[in-house]
Design a protein around this motif. Sequence first.
Motif, PDB file in Angstrom:
ATOM      1  N   ASN A  80      -1.697  -5.451 -11.329  1.00 48.98           N
ATOM      2  CA  ASN A  80      -0.786  -5.157 -10.219  1.00 48.98           C
ATOM      3  C   ASN A  80      -1.079  -3.785  -9.617  1.00 48.98           C
ATOM      4  O   ASN A  80      -1.076  -3.613  -8.386  1.00 48.98           O
ATOM      5  CB  ASN A  80       0.672  -5.208 -10.696  1.00 48.98           C
ATOM      6  CG  ASN A  80       1.099  -6.605 -11.091  1.00 48.98           C
ATOM      7  OD1 ASN A  80       0.485  -7.587 -10.668  1.00 48.98           O
ATOM      8  ND2 ASN A  80       2.115  -6.708 -11.916  1.00 48.98           N
ATOM      9  N   ILE A  81      -1.319  -2.800 -10.475  1.00 46.36           N
ATOM     10  CA  ILE A  81      -1.635  -1.449  -9.990  1.00 46.36           C
ATOM     11  C   ILE A  81      -2.940  -1.467  -9.206  1.00 46.36           C
ATOM     12  O   ILE A  81      -3.048  -0.835  -8.144  1.00 46.36           O
ATOM     13  CB  ILE A  81      -1.698  -0.454 -11.165  1.00 46.36           C
ATOM     14  CG1 ILE A  81      -0.297  -0.238 -11.739  1.00 46.36           C
ATOM     15  CG2 ILE A  81      -2.299   0.870 -10.734  1.00 46.36           C
ATOM     16  CD1 ILE A  81      -0.281   0.533 -13.042  1.00 46.36           C
ATOM     17  N   HIS A  82      -3.931  -2.189  -9.716  1.00 47.23           N
ATOM     18  CA  HIS A  82      -5.221  -2.285  -9.020  1.00 47.23           C
ATOM     19  C   HIS A  82      -5.044  -2.923  -7.639  1.00 47.23           C
ATOM     20  O   HIS A  82      -5.619  -2.446  -6.653  1.00 47.23           O
ATOM     21  CB  HIS A  82      -6.215  -3.087  -9.852  1.00 47.23           C
ATOM     22  CG  HIS A  82      -7.559  -3.237  -9.215  1.00 47.23           C
ATOM     23  ND1 HIS A  82      -8.398  -2.168  -9.037  1.00 47.23           N
ATOM     24  CD2 HIS A  82      -8.190  -4.317  -8.689  1.00 47.23           C
ATOM     25  CE1 HIS A  82      -9.501  -2.585  -8.423  1.00 47.23           C
ATOM     26  NE2 HIS A  82      -9.393  -3.890  -8.214  1.00 47.23           N
ATOM     27  N   ALA A  83      -4.240  -3.971  -7.573  1.00 42.27           N
ATOM     28  CA  ALA A  83      -3.995  -4.620  -6.287  1.00 42.27           C
ATOM     29  C   ALA A  83      -3.302  -3.656  -5.317  1.00 42.27           C
ATOM     30  O   ALA A  83      -3.667  -3.586  -4.132  1.00 42.27           O
ATOM     31  CB  ALA A  83      -3.149  -5.877  -6.492  1.00 42.27           C
ATOM     32  N   SER A  84      -2.336  -2.898  -5.826  1.00 46.45           N
ATOM     33  CA  SER A  84      -1.641  -1.927  -4.972  1.00 46.45           C
ATOM     34  C   SER A  84      -2.604  -0.844  -4.488  1.00 46.45           C
ATOM     35  O   SER A  84      -2.567  -0.446  -3.315  1.00 46.45           O
ATOM     36  CB  SER A  84      -0.498  -1.279  -5.739  1.00 46.45           C
ATOM     37  OG  SER A  84       0.455  -2.237  -6.103  1.00 46.45           O
ATOM     38  N   THR A 138      -5.832  -1.105  -4.128  1.00 50.97           N
ATOM     39  CA  THR A 138      -6.748  -1.700  -3.160  1.00 50.97           C
ATOM     40  C   THR A 138      -6.091  -1.782  -1.787  1.00 50.97           C
ATOM     41  O   THR A 138      -6.712  -1.457  -0.769  1.00 50.97           O
ATOM     42  CB  THR A 138      -7.174  -3.107  -3.633  1.00 50.97           C
ATOM     43  OG1 THR A 138      -7.760  -2.986  -4.928  1.00 50.97           O
ATOM     44  CG2 THR A 138      -8.168  -3.728  -2.688  1.00 50.97           C
ATOM     45  N   LYS A 139      -4.826  -2.190  -1.748  1.00 51.26           N
ATOM     46  CA  LYS A 139      -4.102  -2.253  -0.470  1.00 51.26           C
ATOM     47  C   LYS A 139      -3.984  -0.863   0.152  1.00 51.26           C
ATOM     48  O   LYS A 139      -4.155  -0.700   1.359  1.00 51.26           O
ATOM     49  CB  LYS A 139      -2.707  -2.840  -0.681  1.00 51.26           C
ATOM     50  CG  LYS A 139      -2.714  -4.329  -0.943  1.00 51.26           C
ATOM     51  CD  LYS A 139      -1.320  -4.838  -1.169  1.00 51.26           C
ATOM     52  CE  LYS A 139      -1.319  -6.307  -1.556  1.00 51.26           C
ATOM     53  NZ  LYS A 139       0.030  -6.793  -1.865  1.00 51.26           N
ATOM     54  N   LEU A 140      -3.689   0.151  -0.688  1.00 49.97           N
ATOM     55  CA  LEU A 140      -3.573   1.520  -0.177  1.00 49.97           C
ATOM     56  C   LEU A 140      -4.912   2.017   0.374  1.00 49.97           C
ATOM     57  O   LEU A 140      -4.949   2.658   1.437  1.00 49.97           O
ATOM     58  CB  LEU A 140      -3.089   2.467  -1.273  1.00 49.97           C
ATOM     59  CG  LEU A 140      -1.612   2.391  -1.628  1.00 49.97           C
ATOM     60  CD1 LEU A 140      -1.315   3.259  -2.849  1.00 49.97           C
ATOM     61  CD2 LEU A 140      -0.751   2.821  -0.464  1.00 49.97           C
ATOM     62  N   GLU A 141      -6.003   1.720  -0.335  1.00 51.13           N
ATOM     63  CA  GLU A 141      -7.323   2.146   0.136  1.00 51.13           C
ATOM     64  C   GLU A 141      -7.677   1.461   1.448  1.00 51.13           C
ATOM     65  O   GLU A 141      -8.212   2.097   2.359  1.00 51.13           O
ATOM     66  CB  GLU A 141      -8.391   1.839  -0.927  1.00 51.13           C
ATOM     67  CG  GLU A 141      -8.324   2.743  -2.124  1.00 51.13           C
ATOM     68  CD  GLU A 141      -9.281   2.325  -3.242  1.00 51.13           C
ATOM     69  OE1 GLU A 141      -9.835   1.207  -3.174  1.00 51.13           O
ATOM     70  OE2 GLU A 141      -9.458   3.123  -4.173  1.00 51.13           O
ATOM     71  N   GLU A 142      -7.358   0.176   1.548  1.00 53.49           N
ATOM     72  CA  GLU A 142      -7.647  -0.545   2.780  1.00 53.49           C
ATOM     73  C   GLU A 142      -6.831   0.001   3.944  1.00 53.49           C
ATOM     74  O   GLU A 142      -7.340   0.162   5.049  1.00 53.49           O
ATOM     75  CB  GLU A 142      -7.367  -2.037   2.587  1.00 53.49           C
ATOM     76  CG  GLU A 142      -8.382  -2.734   1.707  1.00 53.49           C
ATOM     77  CD  GLU A 142      -7.999  -4.169   1.388  1.00 53.49           C
ATOM     78  OE1 GLU A 142      -6.939  -4.640   1.851  1.00 53.49           O
ATOM     79  OE2 GLU A 142      -8.778  -4.818   0.673  1.00 53.49           O
TER      80      GLU A 142
END
Length: 172
Positions: A92-96, A98-102
Amino acid sequence: MDTISRENNSMLPVGGIIVGVIALLLSGYAAISLAKVNRTLAAHEEKVARIDTLESQVNSSSAASEKASRDIAALTRSTQDAFNQVGGDLGNIHASLTKLEESAKAAPVKAAKGGSSGPVVAGEGEYVIKSGDSFAKIARSHGTSIADIQAVNPGVDSSKLHVGQKIKLPKK
């Protein structure tokens, strides 16, 4: 009949004495053998007592080993459950992230496109790309290194700079 009994009576006491002596010798041998058997039995009783002690120690060690085995199995299960939970949370943290980086990468591009209607003004610690600029040229003019500029602008591709684009400058 009297004659026959008298003749046999002379040997009878000698035979009785011989049988008595043999019985006495056999009883002495039996007594000696019995004493040896008693000593052997006493030595074996000591060994049997030691074996009983060892048996009780083995039983208690076996019980402790079984308990330790159950404890290890329980620890293994709880550790696996914790890893599974942490793994899900990390996903979940990784997905968050990734969204922040995008979203961080997409933000400078939208600002540059949206700002094309008027002149782009650089704020404090920023630089607006002009025609012919490169990270190397910007680094020389501001007394910093290319690596420092790339570090504060992780989402910017230095080979695709366009006029009017804002980049951050490293703090001195």
